[in-house]
Motif scaffolding. Structure first.
Motif, PDB file in Angstrom:
ATOM      1  N   PRO A 157      -3.081   4.870  -0.531  1.00  0.00           N
ATOM      2  CA  PRO A 157      -1.702   4.714  -1.251  1.00  0.00           C
ATOM      3  C   PRO A 157      -2.002   5.117  -2.743  1.00  0.00           C
ATOM      4  CG  PRO A 157      -2.919   2.565  -1.269  1.00  0.00           C
ATOM      5  CD  PRO A 157      -3.690   3.335  -0.285  1.00  0.00           C
ATOM      6  N   ALA A 158      -1.271   6.495  -3.133  1.00  0.00           N
ATOM      7  CA  ALA A 158      -1.751   7.023  -4.260  1.00  0.00           C
ATOM      8  C   ALA A 158      -0.622   7.084  -5.253  1.00  0.00           C
ATOM      9  CB  ALA A 158      -2.166   8.701  -4.009  1.00  0.00           C
ATOM     10  N   THR A 159      -0.842   7.012  -6.613  1.00  0.00           N
ATOM     11  CA  THR A 159       0.272   6.947  -7.447  1.00  0.00           C
ATOM     12  C   THR A 159      -0.147   8.458  -8.378  1.00  0.00           C
ATOM     13  OG1 THR A 159      -1.413   6.260  -9.122  1.00  0.00           O
ATOM     14  CG2 THR A 159       0.066   4.688  -7.993  1.00  0.00           C
ATOM     15  N   GLY A 183       0.806  -1.316  -0.055  1.00  0.00           N
ATOM     16  CA  GLY A 183       0.014   0.037  -0.033  1.00  0.00           C
ATOM     17  C   GLY A 183       0.599   1.290  -0.097  1.00  0.00           C
ATOM     18  N   ALA A 184       0.507   2.310   0.951  1.00  0.00           N
ATOM     19  CA  ALA A 184       1.177   3.480   0.782  1.00  0.00           C
ATOM     20  C   ALA A 184       2.623   3.388   0.998  1.00  0.00           C
ATOM     21  CB  ALA A 184       0.465   4.432   2.041  1.00  0.00           C
ATOM     22  N   GLU A 198      -5.071  14.716   2.037  1.00  0.00           N
ATOM     23  CA  GLU A 198      -3.904  15.592   2.507  1.00  0.00           C
ATOM     24  C   GLU A 198      -2.634  14.887   2.214  1.00  0.00           C
ATOM     25  OE1 GLU A 198      -4.357  16.571   6.705  1.00  0.00           O
ATOM     26  OE2 GLU A 198      -6.452  15.587   6.683  1.00  0.00           O
ATOM     27  N   ASP A 199      -1.322  15.716   1.994  1.00  0.00           N
ATOM     28  CA  ASP A 199      -0.279  15.068   1.680  1.00  0.00           C
ATOM     29  C   ASP A 199       0.570  15.540   3.154  1.00  0.00           C
ATOM     30  OD1 ASP A 199       0.042  14.357  -0.976  1.00  0.00           O
ATOM     31  OD2 ASP A 199      -0.474  16.374  -1.330  1.00  0.00           O
ATOM     32  N   PRO A 225       1.448   8.233   0.532  1.00  0.00           N
ATOM     33  CA  PRO A 225       0.313   8.233   1.357  1.00  0.00           C
ATOM     34  C   PRO A 225      -0.392   9.324   1.217  1.00  0.00           C
ATOM     35  CG  PRO A 225       2.487   8.563   2.721  1.00  0.00           C
ATOM     36  CD  PRO A 225       2.730   8.437   1.134  1.00  0.00           C
ATOM     37  N   LYS A 226      -1.751   9.380   1.049  1.00  0.00           N
ATOM     38  CA  LYS A 226      -2.764  10.546   0.891  1.00  0.00           C
ATOM     39  C   LYS A 226      -3.651  10.315   2.126  1.00  0.00           C
ATOM     40  CE  LYS A 226      -1.997  12.384  -3.161  1.00  0.00           C
ATOM     41  NZ  LYS A 226      -1.315  13.981  -3.258  1.00  0.00           N
TER      42      LYS A 226
END
Length: 364
Positions: free
Chosen positions: A298-300, A195-196, A257-258, A211-212
């Motif tokens: 978990p963001a791409t 994941g993240a 959020e970052d 991670p977001k």
């Protein structure tokens, strides 16, 4: 749990979230031996922080996601049935419809609800400037899902090892050596489902997963507001629990959020989420808050998952980057990854999800 003398497994999976454990179950069902390692506790991160919407039709999803999302929806009944058989737990759908606000700039579809329709569907709704359509869409309670999934895993020969991190992996003679704090594990194939954390755990330079953070809260629904559908706008979602241990509450979320791996809750953000929800459903103004939490999606860079083989590392695979749709996409991800690991052609074209694509789309 059955440990066949800790013999070397066919497949080692890193990450015991919904993606890793769903894949483990699918591989086990196909007769492969599977070991799952997790640096923490199973299903303790994004999997149980989620709201549980199976939102394949969300207009905010990238269009390339649709084939994977539709495949997942088609597999969901069998997935839940397998969990029920193995765990003894039936996981009901909590809702079957969603009031979806159209994003600004989308041309008005014929299916847009009139004010009279809206008043009939949800009398308490204050639509404001939003235009709504009604989607056929399920939601479920990810905590119920997590309990059943863990019980299902324990009912199989899958070797689940919590609090066991992957220190390193290396390809040796058509196998993989996985270094853990308790020793070396050898497997034929290795899948990163962390994941993240994938950018840290995977040694591929262009695995870009960040991670977001998402903060959210649960409130107790007032008797004056019996809510049986999801309400979603570009800014907020309100997801009721209609049965099971959490019946009578609604989940309100979520920030994007970052903030790295920081899961600190900020009362001002929680209050803002509540104010957005109250603007849509005024009866929520006095709803007691039951809890609040944060998860890490978990963001791409392009919002699509990474699914496939890592070309630079033989027998290494990755399945991560599901962003806000991990619960939705788990059955399809398990299905197509099991096909890849078995040397079969996947049911759908996985090109949009190629782990090597991030080198070219990181500007998105």
């Amino acid at each position: 749990m059955h440990h066949p003398a800790f013999s070397d497994p066919d497949i080692c999976i890193a990450g015991a979230g919904i993606i890793g454990l769903s894949l483990a179950l699918e591989l086990n069902h196909r007769g492969m031996s599977v070991t799952v390692l997790d640096q923490s506790s199973p299903l303790s991160e994004a999997s149980t922080a989620a709201a549980g919407m199976l939102s394949a039709g969300d207009p905010h999803n990238p269009p390339q996601l649709r084939s994977l999302a539709d495949l997942s929806l088609s597999l969901y009944p069998a997935f839940l049935d397998r969990l029920r058989v193995l765990s003894g737990s039936h996981i009901p759908f909590q809702t079957n419809t969603t009031l979806q606000a159209l994003p600004p700039g989308i041309s008005t579809p014929a299916s847009e609800l009139s004010p009279a329709d809206l008043a009939q569907v949800l009398p308490a709704l204050n639509p404001g400037h939003h235009h709504f359509v009604l989607l056929e869409e399920h939601s479920l309670d990810p905590r119920q899902l997590a309990n059943a999934l863990l019980a299902a895993i324990h009912a199989t020969t899958i070797d689940l090892r919590p609090h066991t991190s992957v220190l390193s992996t290396r390809s040796v003679n058509n196998a993989i050596e996985i270094q853990t704090p308790t020793g070396i594990l050898r497997a034929k194939q290795f899948v990163d489902c962390t994941g993240a954390w994938a950018s840290i755990t995977s040694r591929l330079p262009n695995v870009q997963v960040a991670p977001k953070k998402g903060q959210m809260l649960a409130v107790s629904l007032p008797p004056s507001l019996p809510l049986h559908l999801v309400v979603r706008t570009p800014d907020i979602y309100i997801v009721p629990r209609t049965s099971g241990p959490h019946a009578g509450r609604a989940i309100i979320g979520a920030t994007i959020e970052d903030a790295g791996f920081d899961k600190t809750l900020h009362p001002s953000d929680i209050a803002h989420l509540r104010s957005l929800a109250v603007a849509l459903l005024p009866p929520l103004a006095d709803a007691p808050q039951l809890e609040a939490w944060a998860g890490l999606r978990p963001a791409t860079p392009d919002g699509l998952p990474l699914l496939g083989a890592l070309p630079t590392e033989p027998n290494h695979f990755i399945a991560t980057g599901h962003y806000r749709d991990g619960i939705l996409l788990a059955p399809a991800t398990a299905h197509v990854m099991a096909q890849l690991l078995s040397g079969e052609s996947p049911s759908i074209d996985l090109t949009p999800f190629s782990p090597t694509r991030t080198a070219t789309v990181s500007s998105v």
